[in-house]
Write a protein that holds these residues in place. Structure first.
Motif, PDB file in Angstrom:
ATOM      1  N   LYS A   1      27.419  34.980  27.743  1.00  0.00           N
ATOM      2  CA  LYS A   1      26.478  35.909  27.128  1.00  0.00           C
ATOM      3  C   LYS A   1      25.110  35.812  27.786  1.00  0.00           C
ATOM      4  O   LYS A   1      24.585  34.723  28.011  1.00  0.00           O
ATOM      5  CB  LYS A   1      26.341  35.608  25.637  1.00  0.00           C
ATOM      6  N   GLU A   2      24.528  36.983  28.090  1.00  0.00           N
ATOM      7  CA  GLU A   2      23.202  37.001  28.704  1.00  0.00           C
ATOM      8  C   GLU A   2      22.144  36.528  27.715  1.00  0.00           C
ATOM      9  O   GLU A   2      22.052  37.013  26.589  1.00  0.00           O
ATOM     10  CB  GLU A   2      22.869  38.409  29.201  1.00  0.00           C
ATOM     11  N   LEU A   3      21.316  35.584  28.179  1.00  0.00           N
ATOM     12  CA  LEU A   3      20.239  35.046  27.363  1.00  0.00           C
ATOM     13  C   LEU A   3      18.874  35.530  27.831  1.00  0.00           C
ATOM     14  O   LEU A   3      18.023  35.893  27.031  1.00  0.00           O
ATOM     15  CB  LEU A   3      20.269  33.512  27.399  1.00  0.00           C
ATOM     16  N   LEU A   4      18.658  35.514  29.135  1.00  0.00           N
ATOM     17  CA  LEU A   4      17.373  35.889  29.706  1.00  0.00           C
ATOM     18  C   LEU A   4      17.605  36.658  31.004  1.00  0.00           C
ATOM     19  O   LEU A   4      18.592  36.423  31.708  1.00  0.00           O
ATOM     20  CB  LEU A   4      16.529  34.650  30.020  1.00  0.00           C
ATOM     21  N   ARG A   5      16.661  37.534  31.317  1.00  0.00           N
ATOM     22  CA  ARG A   5      16.723  38.256  32.582  1.00  0.00           C
ATOM     23  C   ARG A   5      15.318  38.319  33.159  1.00  0.00           C
ATOM     24  O   ARG A   5      14.366  38.707  32.481  1.00  0.00           O
ATOM     25  CB  ARG A   5      17.275  39.662  32.384  1.00  0.00           C
ATOM     26  N   PHE A   6      15.199  37.914  34.406  1.00  0.00           N
ATOM     27  CA  PHE A   6      13.927  37.971  35.114  1.00  0.00           C
ATOM     28  C   PHE A   6      14.046  38.984  36.244  1.00  0.00           C
ATOM     29  O   PHE A   6      15.127  39.193  36.793  1.00  0.00           O
ATOM     30  CB  PHE A   6      13.570  36.602  35.706  1.00  0.00           C
TER      31      PHE A   6
ATOM     32  N   VAL B   1      17.273  37.830  38.234  1.00  0.00           N
ATOM     33  CA  VAL B   1      17.871  36.521  37.971  1.00  0.00           C
ATOM     34  C   VAL B   1      18.288  36.520  36.512  1.00  0.00           C
ATOM     35  O   VAL B   1      17.482  36.810  35.622  1.00  0.00           O
ATOM     36  CB  VAL B   1      16.888  35.370  38.249  1.00  0.00           C
ATOM     37  N   VAL B   2      19.552  36.221  36.264  1.00  0.00           N
ATOM     38  CA  VAL B   2      20.096  36.292  34.908  1.00  0.00           C
ATOM     39  C   VAL B   2      20.552  34.909  34.471  1.00  0.00           C
ATOM     40  O   VAL B   2      21.286  34.227  35.200  1.00  0.00           O
ATOM     41  CB  VAL B   2      21.275  37.285  34.842  1.00  0.00           C
ATOM     42  N   VAL B   3      20.103  34.517  33.287  1.00  0.00           N
ATOM     43  CA  VAL B   3      20.525  33.254  32.675  1.00  0.00           C
ATOM     44  C   VAL B   3      21.519  33.581  31.579  1.00  0.00           C
ATOM     45  O   VAL B   3      21.257  34.421  30.707  1.00  0.00           O
ATOM     46  CB  VAL B   3      19.325  32.475  32.098  1.00  0.00           C
ATOM     47  N   ARG B   4      22.672  32.914  31.608  1.00  0.00           N
ATOM     48  CA  ARG B   4      23.731  33.151  30.627  1.00  0.00           C
ATOM     49  C   ARG B   4      24.087  31.876  29.883  1.00  0.00           C
ATOM     50  O   ARG B   4      23.842  30.765  30.366  1.00  0.00           O
ATOM     51  CB  ARG B   4      24.987  33.712  31.320  1.00  0.00           C
ATOM     52  N   ARG B   5      24.675  32.081  28.718  1.00  0.00           N
ATOM     53  CA  ARG B   5      25.194  30.950  27.963  1.00  0.00           C
ATOM     54  C   ARG B   5      26.498  30.518  28.629  1.00  0.00           C
ATOM     55  O   ARG B   5      27.398  31.329  28.845  1.00  0.00           O
ATOM     56  CB  ARG B   5      25.417  31.354  26.513  1.00  0.00           C
ATOM     57  N   LEU B   6      26.614  29.258  28.917  1.00  0.00           N
ATOM     58  CA  LEU B   6      27.738  28.786  29.706  1.00  0.00           C
ATOM     59  C   LEU B   6      29.071  28.931  28.976  1.00  0.00           C
ATOM     60  O   LEU B   6      30.100  29.243  29.593  1.00  0.00           O
ATOM     61  CB  LEU B   6      27.514  27.321  30.109  1.00  0.00           C
ATOM     62  N   LYS B   7      29.076  28.774  27.690  1.00  0.00           N
ATOM     63  CA  LYS B   7      30.354  28.745  26.982  1.00  0.00           C
ATOM     64  C   LYS B   7      31.048  30.106  26.919  1.00  0.00           C
ATOM     65  O   LYS B   7      32.272  30.173  26.840  1.00  0.00           O
ATOM     66  CB  LYS B   7      30.172  28.185  25.570  1.00  0.00           C
TER      67      LYS B   7
ATOM     68  N   GLY C   1      22.992  21.927  31.832  1.00  0.00           N
ATOM     69  CA  GLY C   1      23.264  21.847  30.404  1.00  0.00           C
ATOM     70  C   GLY C   1      24.191  22.961  29.955  1.00  0.00           C
ATOM     71  O   GLY C   1      25.285  23.126  30.498  1.00  0.00           O
ATOM     72  N   ASP C   2      23.745  23.757  28.985  1.00  0.00           N
ATOM     73  CA  ASP C   2      24.579  24.818  28.432  1.00  0.00           C
ATOM     74  C   ASP C   2      24.239  26.195  29.006  1.00  0.00           C
ATOM     75  O   ASP C   2      24.584  27.212  28.429  1.00  0.00           O
ATOM     76  CB  ASP C   2      24.449  24.850  26.910  1.00  0.00           C
ATOM     77  N   LYS C   3      23.563  26.208  30.170  1.00  0.00           N
ATOM     78  CA  LYS C   3      23.139  27.474  30.761  1.00  0.00           C
ATOM     79  C   LYS C   3      23.613  27.592  32.205  1.00  0.00           C
ATOM     80  O   LYS C   3      23.771  26.596  32.916  1.00  0.00           O
ATOM     81  CB  LYS C   3      21.620  27.613  30.719  1.00  0.00           C
ATOM     82  N   ILE C   4      23.805  28.843  32.634  1.00  0.00           N
ATOM     83  CA  ILE C   4      24.136  29.151  34.012  1.00  0.00           C
ATOM     84  C   ILE C   4      23.243  30.296  34.466  1.00  0.00           C
ATOM     85  O   ILE C   4      23.008  31.247  33.709  1.00  0.00           O
ATOM     86  CB  ILE C   4      25.629  29.506  34.178  1.00  0.00           C
ATOM     87  N   ALA C   5      22.711  30.202  35.687  1.00  0.00           N
ATOM     88  CA  ALA C   5      21.779  31.209  36.189  1.00  0.00           C
ATOM     89  C   ALA C   5      22.196  31.643  37.582  1.00  0.00           C
ATOM     90  O   ALA C   5      22.644  30.836  38.396  1.00  0.00           O
ATOM     91  CB  ALA C   5      20.356  30.659  36.222  1.00  0.00           C
ATOM     92  N   ALA C   6      22.025  32.928  37.868  1.00  0.00           N
ATOM     93  CA  ALA C   6      22.363  33.476  39.181  1.00  0.00           C
ATOM     94  C   ALA C   6      21.309  34.479  39.607  1.00  0.00           C
ATOM     95  O   ALA C   6      20.758  35.210  38.777  1.00  0.00           O
ATOM     96  CB  ALA C   6      23.735  34.139  39.148  1.00  0.00           C
ATOM     97  N   GLY C   7      21.035  34.512  40.916  1.00  0.00           N
ATOM     98  CA  GLY C   7      20.086  35.459  41.483  1.00  0.00           C
ATOM     99  C   GLY C   7      20.799  36.547  42.260  1.00  0.00           C
ATOM    100  O   GLY C   7      21.892  36.321  42.808  1.00  0.00           O
ATOM    101  N   TYR C   8      20.176  37.730  42.346  1.00  0.00           N
ATOM    102  CA  TYR C   8      20.822  38.901  42.944  1.00  0.00           C
ATOM    103  C   TYR C   8      19.895  39.581  43.949  1.00  0.00           C
ATOM    104  O   TYR C   8      18.674  39.398  43.936  1.00  0.00           O
ATOM    105  CB  TYR C   8      21.236  39.878  41.850  1.00  0.00           C
TER     106      TYR C   8
END
Length: 612
Positions: A321-326, A312-318, A300-307
């Motif tokens: 912008k960082e939305l969530l961080r685990f 793990v950071v979830v960003r707004r795709l457009k 959808g409108d989100k992108i997530a990457a693990g390190y």
């Protein structure tokens, strides 16, 4: 005597004033490859030989300790090395990291660290590894490891005191390390006397960016009666290397380098982080401070990457912008999976966990009996994922209850499964491709090629399915088409010299493979024989990257192990554009449309690129 890795405060408080002494000798062991047929015996012979000598102060072991980094191989190597009666210091190599079921974490658990730093005889010794971790391609210096080196250099006052430095790593410091200059520029700032390396399995004296290097032989006997190692002797005027055949003789020296205060002139600049996207537009870019060893996931409108640090950071795709961080224990060496409400994260601390995208709360977690480096898939309300405990699981997305598990794997799972037509297709590091029933987990069939060897397993490619056939590629250089119902071979060829990279057109008519030598091929998915539709010479040269191929709106995207993105027309094979970010391993591209793509690499750079 066990490994001794000195804390930085010890280095600073009572070693920093040490001056070079009259001389000393030490053992340089490399490429022991425990798991190889003769490796354990060869290493035991070397250890016994070292223990029989009273002239060696310590030993350094410069990587490829094991054949493929399994816990069993690492523990056996440690057991043998613990018999040494002198201190010893160790770093991993590519074989210890690339095929590791723990993402390389087990090396630190078994040996205490991946790096070392100590002083002896007025010399500073620093050892560190350069991957590649979990991905096939050139080695690279990770950002977190470069920071570690900087901290050791600062704490040891290498610049101020001009302490002579001997630097130990597995790969020689040439272009086999994608961003080699990131380290050689650092080493040239100090009084670096010598680099000690392995990897090439043969003795060679060389210079890399003006830095003298002894590349040491493998400890394996290979075609000889006995294996061997090198004795490095440090004198007031020189450092020499001589090969020692355990229990037999010390051969005449094969290398010598003068010692003394070294100062290096500036090198011509090499920008390993250079970005060239031509006339495309960079919508947003993020550079992480740590490694990212798997591609990001988009939903959808989100992108997530693990390190690698467990974030793990979830960003707004457009706009990125960082939305969530685990933050999870251990490292994340897989791609997460998302749907409208949840994100699934697998990690090297042995857990599969679900978090709410609304508030970042953990919804459930499941602990397995080993690390997880496999990427999960969400399909019809079920999470499908492999693990390093040799079990593949189907888990209810909502509750975290295991619906079924398949526990007959003989190796760990790394890749995402392919789910199609009621079947789950997955390769494992046990030479096999498995086909399981989606609903029950029952084994429908399994297949393996005629070439034997764990490292030839079809474990990294994501199988593609079309016209009743499943297509795979593997490190044995073969492309194989199997009947999806029975697992019988439809055709099999090594004509294209493939490795682990495959993809399929959105209409299911073409299967894409990348060869190891510059080319991309499209093959007919309908044909009963391997029929090439087109080929493209992409200009990437020799390439062993395991990134997969993607198509979006008729446009094909694939990435190289030196940071190049290639964009081509799916029907004709016409090259449309190439772009480059840095020089290290690039991940599977994530196309959002025919002219927009998320491109990322292993050192943590992620970019949203668009063109007209």
């Amino acid at each position: 005597m066990p490994v001794r890795i000195l804390p930085l405060f010890i280095l600073v408080t009572f070693l920093s004033s040490a001056q070079p002494t009259t001389g000393f000798s030490f053992a340089h062991i490399s490429d022991t490859h425990i798991g190889n047929a003769t490796a354990a015996e060869d290493l035991r012979r070397t250890v016994a030989d070292i223990n029989s000598m009273d002239s060696l102060a310590f030993a350094v072991i410069s990587g490829d300790i094991t054949e493929y980094g399994s816990d069993e191989q690492l523990r056996l190597a440690k057991q043998i090395l613990d018999s040494l009666t002198i201190p010893w210091y160790i770093v991993p190599g590519n074989h210890d990291m690339k095929w590791s079921a723990s993402g390389g974490r087990s090396f630190s658990v078994v040996f205490g660290s991946e790096n070392f730093a100590f002083r002896h005889g007025g010399y500073q010794f620093i050892g560190m590894h350069q991957g590649p971790r979990m991905r096939m391609g050139d080695a690279y210096w990770a950002p977190e490891d470069l920071r570690w080196f900087d901290s050791v250099a600062a704490a040891s006052r290498l610049g101020e005191e001009r302490t002579p430095l001997i630097f130990v790593t597995h790969y020689p410091a040439d272009s086999g390390i994608a961003n080699w200059r990131a380290m050689t520029e650092r080493l040239r700032k100090f009084n670096t006397q010598l680099l000690l390396n392995g990897h090439w399995h043969t003795n060679k004296f060389d210079h890399f960016d003006g830095l003298p290097s002894f590349v040491g032989r493998s400890n394996l006997r290979a075609r000889e009666e006995f294996g061997g190692y090198n004795i490095i002797t440090v004198r007031t005027d020189s450092i020499t290397a001589s090969t020692r055949i355990p229990g037999r003789r010390t051969r005449p020296q094969w290398a010598s380098v003068a010692v003394g205060e070294r100062s290096f002139t500036p090198l011509s600049p090499v920008d390993h982080e250079a970005i060239d996207i031509g006339n495309a537009t960079l919508r947003w870019k993020h550079v992480a401070p740590v490694s990212m060893t798997s591609a990001p996931a988009v939903y959808g409108d989100k992108i997530a990457a693990g390190y690698s640090d467990g974030s793990v950071v979830v960003r707004r795709l457009k706009d990125g912008k960082e939305l969530l961080r685990f933050k999870v224990p251990g490292g994340v060496y897989s791609s997460p999976a998302m749907d409208d409400r949840s994100i699934i994260i697998t990690s090297s601390d042995s857990t599969i966990a679900s978090y709410a995208l609304k508030n970042a709360k953990r919804q459930w977690s499941l602990r397995t009996s080993a690390a997880i480096v496999a990427s999960p898939v969400i399909h019809n309300g079920t999470v499908y994922t492999g693990a390093s405990d040799h079990v593949f699981r189907a888990i209810d997305l909502k509750s975290g209850t295991v619906r079924w598990s398949f526990d007959s794997l003989q190796g760990f799972v790394e890749a995402r499964p392919t789910i199609v037509g009621g079947k789950v297709l997955i390769g494992a590091w046990d030479e096999h491709l498995y086909c399981l029933d989606e609903g029950t987990g029952a084994l429908l069939w399994k297949w393996k090629g005629e070439k034997r060897g764990t490292l030839l397993s079809p474990a990294v490619c994501e199988p593609v399915v079309a016209h009743g056939k499943v297509f795979i590629v593997a490190p044995d250089r073969f492309m194989t088409a199997l009947d999806v119902e029975t697992g019988t071979v439809v055709w099999r060829t090594n004509r294209f010299q493939v490795r682990e990279t495959i993809g399929i057109s959105e209409d299911g008519e073409r299967v894409y493979v990348r060869t190891m030598n510059d080319s991309l091929y499209a093959l007919s998915a309908r044909s009963a024989q391997p029929e090439a539709v087109w080929s493209l010479h992409a200009g990437i040269g020799y390439d062993i990257n395991s990134a997969q191929i993607r198509e979006k709106e008729g446009i094909v995207f694939f990435a190289s192990d030196n940071g190049m993105l290639v964009v081509a027309d799916g029907k004709s094979g016409a090259l449309l554009r190439t772009m480059k970010i840095g020089s290290v391993i690039a991940h599977t591209p994530v196309p959002l449309s025919k002219n927009r793509v998320i491109f990322s690499n292993i050192t943590g750079t992620m970019m949203d690129i668009q063109w007209k």
